[in-house]
Design a protein around this motif. Structure first.
Motif, PDB file in Angstrom:
ATOM      1  N   ILE A   5      -5.896  -9.983  -9.348  1.00 19.23           N
ATOM      2  CA  ILE A   5      -4.593  -9.310  -9.397  1.00 19.23           C
ATOM      3  C   ILE A   5      -4.754  -7.816  -9.640  1.00 19.23           C
ATOM      4  N   ASN A   6      -5.733  -7.425 -10.466  1.00 17.07           N
ATOM      5  CA  ASN A   6      -5.957  -6.004 -10.715  1.00 17.07           C
ATOM      6  C   ASN A   6      -6.545  -5.307  -9.490  1.00 17.07           C
ATOM      7  N   GLN A   7      -7.410  -6.002  -8.774  1.00 17.37           N
ATOM      8  CA  GLN A   7      -7.974  -5.410  -7.555  1.00 17.37           C
ATOM      9  C   GLN A   7      -6.868  -5.121  -6.531  1.00 17.37           C
ATOM     10  N   LYS A   8      -5.931  -6.063  -6.398  1.00 13.75           N
ATOM     11  CA  LYS A   8      -4.810  -5.854  -5.486  1.00 13.75           C
ATOM     12  C   LYS A   8      -4.036  -4.589  -5.848  1.00 13.75           C
ATOM     13  N   ALA A   9      -3.762  -4.422  -7.142  1.00 11.25           N
ATOM     14  CA  ALA A   9      -2.985  -3.262  -7.587  1.00 11.25           C
ATOM     15  C   ALA A   9      -3.764  -1.967  -7.407  1.00 11.25           C
ATOM     16  N   ILE A  10      -5.036  -1.963  -7.792  1.00 15.70           N
ATOM     17  CA  ILE A  10      -5.830  -0.731  -7.713  1.00 15.70           C
ATOM     18  C   ILE A  10      -6.048  -0.319  -6.270  1.00 15.70           C
ATOM     19  N   GLU A  11      -6.247  -1.284  -5.381  1.00 16.66           N
ATOM     20  CA  GLU A  11      -6.429  -0.985  -3.960  1.00 16.66           C
ATOM     21  C   GLU A  11      -5.223  -0.271  -3.367  1.00 16.66           C
ATOM     22  N   GLN A  12      -4.019  -0.670  -3.806  1.00 18.47           N
ATOM     23  CA  GLN A  12      -2.824  -0.279  -3.072  1.00 18.47           C
ATOM     24  C   GLN A  12      -1.952   0.773  -3.751  1.00 18.47           C
ATOM     25  N   ILE A  13      -2.206   1.067  -5.002  1.00 15.53           N
ATOM     26  CA  ILE A  13      -1.395   2.065  -5.691  1.00 15.53           C
ATOM     27  C   ILE A  13      -1.650   3.449  -5.092  1.00 15.53           C
ATOM     28  N   ARG A  14      -0.653   4.302  -5.153  1.00 22.64           N
ATOM     29  CA  ARG A  14      -0.810   5.648  -4.606  1.00 22.64           C
ATOM     30  C   ARG A  14      -1.856   6.450  -5.377  1.00 22.64           C
ATOM     31  N   PRO A  15      -2.486   7.410  -4.729  1.00 24.59           N
ATOM     32  CA  PRO A  15      -3.410   8.307  -5.442  1.00 24.59           C
ATOM     33  C   PRO A  15      -2.693   8.997  -6.606  1.00 24.59           C
ATOM     34  N   GLY A  16      -3.349   9.008  -7.757  1.00 20.53           N
ATOM     35  CA  GLY A  16      -2.728   9.574  -8.950  1.00 20.53           C
ATOM     36  C   GLY A  16      -1.849   8.586  -9.686  1.00 20.53           C
ATOM     37  N   GLY A  17      -1.808   7.339  -9.207  1.00 24.51           N
ATOM     38  CA  GLY A  17      -0.938   6.334  -9.802  1.00 24.51           C
ATOM     39  C   GLY A  17      -1.421   5.845 -11.152  1.00 24.51           C
ATOM     40  N   ILE A  18      -0.486   5.228 -11.898  1.00 24.58           N
ATOM     41  CA  ILE A  18      -0.749   4.705 -13.237  1.00 24.58           C
ATOM     42  C   ILE A  18      -0.572   3.192 -13.221  1.00 24.58           C
ATOM     43  N   LEU A  19      -1.558   2.488 -13.763  1.00 25.35           N
ATOM     44  CA  LEU A  19      -1.512   1.030 -13.852  1.00 25.35           C
ATOM     45  C   LEU A  19      -1.524   0.606 -15.315  1.00 25.35           C
ATOM     46  N   LYS A  52       0.834  -1.209   0.000  1.00 23.76           N
ATOM     47  CA  LYS A  52       0.000   0.000   0.000  1.00 23.76           C
ATOM     48  C   LYS A  52       0.866   1.255   0.000  1.00 23.76           C
ATOM     49  N   ASN A  53       0.613   2.115  -0.986  1.00 22.28           N
ATOM     50  CA  ASN A  53       1.260   3.427  -1.122  1.00 22.28           C
ATOM     51  C   ASN A  53       2.766   3.358  -1.374  1.00 22.28           C
ATOM     52  N   LYS A  54       3.278   2.196  -1.750  1.00 20.10           N
ATOM     53  CA  LYS A  54       4.710   2.105  -2.048  1.00 20.10           C
ATOM     54  C   LYS A  54       5.036   2.503  -3.476  1.00 20.10           C
ATOM     55  N   TYR A  55       4.042   2.366  -4.379  1.00 16.09           N
ATOM     56  CA  TYR A  55       4.310   2.573  -5.802  1.00 16.09           C
ATOM     57  C   TYR A  55       3.252   3.481  -6.410  1.00 16.09           C
ATOM     58  N   ASP A  56       3.699   4.256  -7.420  1.00 16.78           N
ATOM     59  CA  ASP A  56       2.726   5.064  -8.168  1.00 16.78           C
ATOM     60  C   ASP A  56       2.731   4.727  -9.662  1.00 16.78           C
ATOM     61  N   LEU A  57       3.407   3.636 -10.020  1.00 17.52           N
ATOM     62  CA  LEU A  57       3.293   3.077 -11.367  1.00 17.52           C
ATOM     63  C   LEU A  57       3.488   1.569 -11.237  1.00 17.52           C
ATOM     64  N   ILE A  58       2.485   0.810 -11.637  1.00 15.89           N
ATOM     65  CA  ILE A  58       2.531  -0.654 -11.534  1.00 15.89           C
ATOM     66  C   ILE A  58       2.254  -1.256 -12.907  1.00 15.89           C
ATOM     67  N   ILE A  59       3.049  -2.287 -13.259  1.00 16.06           N
ATOM     68  CA  ILE A  59       2.829  -3.042 -14.492  1.00 16.06           C
ATOM     69  C   ILE A  59       2.397  -4.451 -14.127  1.00 16.06           C
ATOM     70  N   LEU A  60       1.278  -4.894 -14.687  1.00 13.72           N
ATOM     71  CA  LEU A  60       0.799  -6.277 -14.525  1.00 13.72           C
ATOM     72  C   LEU A  60       0.771  -6.928 -15.903  1.00 13.72           C
ATOM     73  N   ASP A  61       1.743  -7.774 -16.168  1.00 15.83           N
ATOM     74  CA  ASP A  61       1.816  -8.469 -17.458  1.00 15.83           C
ATOM     75  C   ASP A  61       1.971  -9.962 -17.200  1.00 15.83           C
ATOM     76  N   PRO A  62       0.910 -10.608 -16.693  1.00 11.93           N
ATOM     77  CA  PRO A  62       1.018 -12.016 -16.292  1.00 11.93           C
ATOM     78  C   PRO A  62       1.061 -12.947 -17.497  1.00 11.93           C
ATOM     79  N   PRO A  63       1.512 -14.178 -17.289  1.00 17.15           N
ATOM     80  CA  PRO A  63       1.384 -15.189 -18.351  1.00 17.15           C
ATOM     81  C   PRO A  63      -0.093 -15.464 -18.618  1.00 17.15           C
ATOM     82  N   ALA A  64      -0.356 -16.146 -19.713  1.00 20.89           N
ATOM     83  CA  ALA A  64      -1.754 -16.414 -20.090  1.00 20.89           C
ATOM     84  C   ALA A  64      -2.460 -17.178 -18.981  1.00 20.89           C
TER      85      ALA A  64
END
Length: 405
Positions: free
Chosen positions: A330-344, A300-312
């Protein structure tokens, strides 16, 4: 030549140039009078006709629901220089895109042949500097591998080495010895199974023997370049990083820190090599060999840009339901924890998941968090992974760039 005769009206899709003949469309199979077997052999060339015996084209026979992959339409035999002409046509397209090293000294990595998109169903060829890595996804293309290699050497000036790697892509039921699935067809002077190639001025170590796919995910080239534009001053997390393509682009884009995560120790070794090769004095990159959900349990709040490119998550239609749950989770985890204004940056490479399914999974993930989310870009595969307009199934890569308030 064996003849596949279709049921009445089942020829319509072939007249629209769809390259697959399904088993349910077949009326009967007529073997040549001198044919030595009691049934067609997987991988052999067959003639397809309508119910009135009018030739519709020639293709590779295979066992399964897709019974024939069509190579050419409206003829009853392949021309002598078929592979040379098709590969030359594919190369001309890549030249027009300025992806070849002769026209773009900053790039020598691209896809030369993308299956149905280049009218060569079952065949993938990626170029890494002076080496072509060939993958067969059908037994017919496996049998044609020597003709393909010869066509590459004759038609692609920069290629001197062809490597064949199909151990993970050929149908698992095919009766093909393992030693025939991987091995040099034409060898120049490489002493090992890896070397450096260049993409948009960045260098990457390609391990075509042990690596995934042909050794690198060429299809993300333009999406990596887009990420570079967003990276400046951000703290970046690259999940499912494989060999770190997105990480290296983020560093060149001026990211404050970049963390790369993959479950594979071998992949993490290559990430570190790639980062050091491009940025010898870096101090803002770390790589972790860890399972994705475990790593993302508390970021939570550690990152403001996250890339999720999982295998099929879904390699066939039976797995769609579970795959969509995986994408949502996996997307819910990222959206919950990314910093405000972050890019996914979030992707799916599952061919069985279409872009509407994927978008719905990401929508559900966003809705579950209660955060405001905007779509900035809708992403897809690049032009050297063309989609045959008559074969929409070829559109496999889809992605979204989201801004989370």
């Amino acid at each position: 030549m064996t003849t596949i005769i279709l049921k009445p009206h089942k020829e319509e899709s072939l007249k629209r140039f769809h390259p697959w003949v399904f088993s349910g469309a077949i009326s009967r199979i007529v073997l040549d009078k001198n044919y030595p077997h009691e049934s067609p052999q997987e991988g052999e060339l067959v003639l397809v006709t309508d119910c009135k015996n009018t030739p519709l084209g020639v293709g590779h026979y295979q066992i399964g629901s897709i019974t024939v992959r069509m190579l050419a339409f409206g003829i009853n035999e392949l021309p002598a220089h078929f592979y040379r002409e098709r590969i030359h046509s594919a190369y001309q397209l890549r030249q027009s895109l300025k992806l070849t090293s002769a026209l773009n000294p900053n790039n020598n990595t691209y896809r030369l042949v993308h299956g149905e998109g280049d009218n060569l169903p079952g065949l993938v060829i990626d170029i890494y500097a002076n080496t072509a890595v060939v993958q067969a996804h059908s037994v017919g293309m496996h049998f044609a591998r020597h003709d393909v290699a010869k066509a590459i050497i004759q038609g692609i000036p920069e290629v001197v080495n062809v490597y064949y790697k199909s151990d993970d892509t050929l149908p698992f039921k095919a009766d093909i010895p393992n030693e025939d699935k991987v091995g040099y067809l034409i060898q120049q002077d490489h002493n090992d199974d890896t070397f450096w190639s260049k993409e948009n001025g960045l260098e990457f170590r390609i391990d075509w023997l042990r690596g995934q796919k042909t050794g690198f995910f060429v299809d993300q080239r333009e999406n990596r370049a887009l990420l570079e534009r967003y990276a400046h001053g951000r703290e970046v997390l690259n999940m499912f990083c494989y060999t770190g393509g997105f990480s290296v682009y983020a560093l060149r884009g001026g990211a404050k820190i970049v963390h790369s995560v993959d479950v594979s120790e071998k992949a993490i070794e290559l990430v570190r090599e790639n980062v050091t090769r491009n940025f010898p004095n870096h101090s803002n990159h770390e790589a972790f060999a860890k399972e994705a959900f475990a790593f993302m349990a508390d970021i939570k709040n550690k990152y403001d840009l996250i890339i999720l490119d999982p295998p099929a998550f879904a390699k066939h239609r039976d797995a769609i339901k579970n795959a969509l749950r995986g994408y949502q989770r996996i997307n819910q985890k990222a959206i919950e924890q990314i910093r405000p204004g972050g890019i996914l940056f979030t992707f799916s490479c599952s061919q069985a998941i279409d872009k509407e399914m994927f978008r719905l999974a990401v929508f559900s993930a966003a809705a579950a968090t209660g955060r405001k989310v905007r779509i900035l870009h809708q992403l897809h595969q690049p032009a050297d992974h063309p989609i045959n307009i008559y074969h929409p199934e070829g559109e496999y890569l889809k992605g979204l760039v989201l801004q989370i308030e």
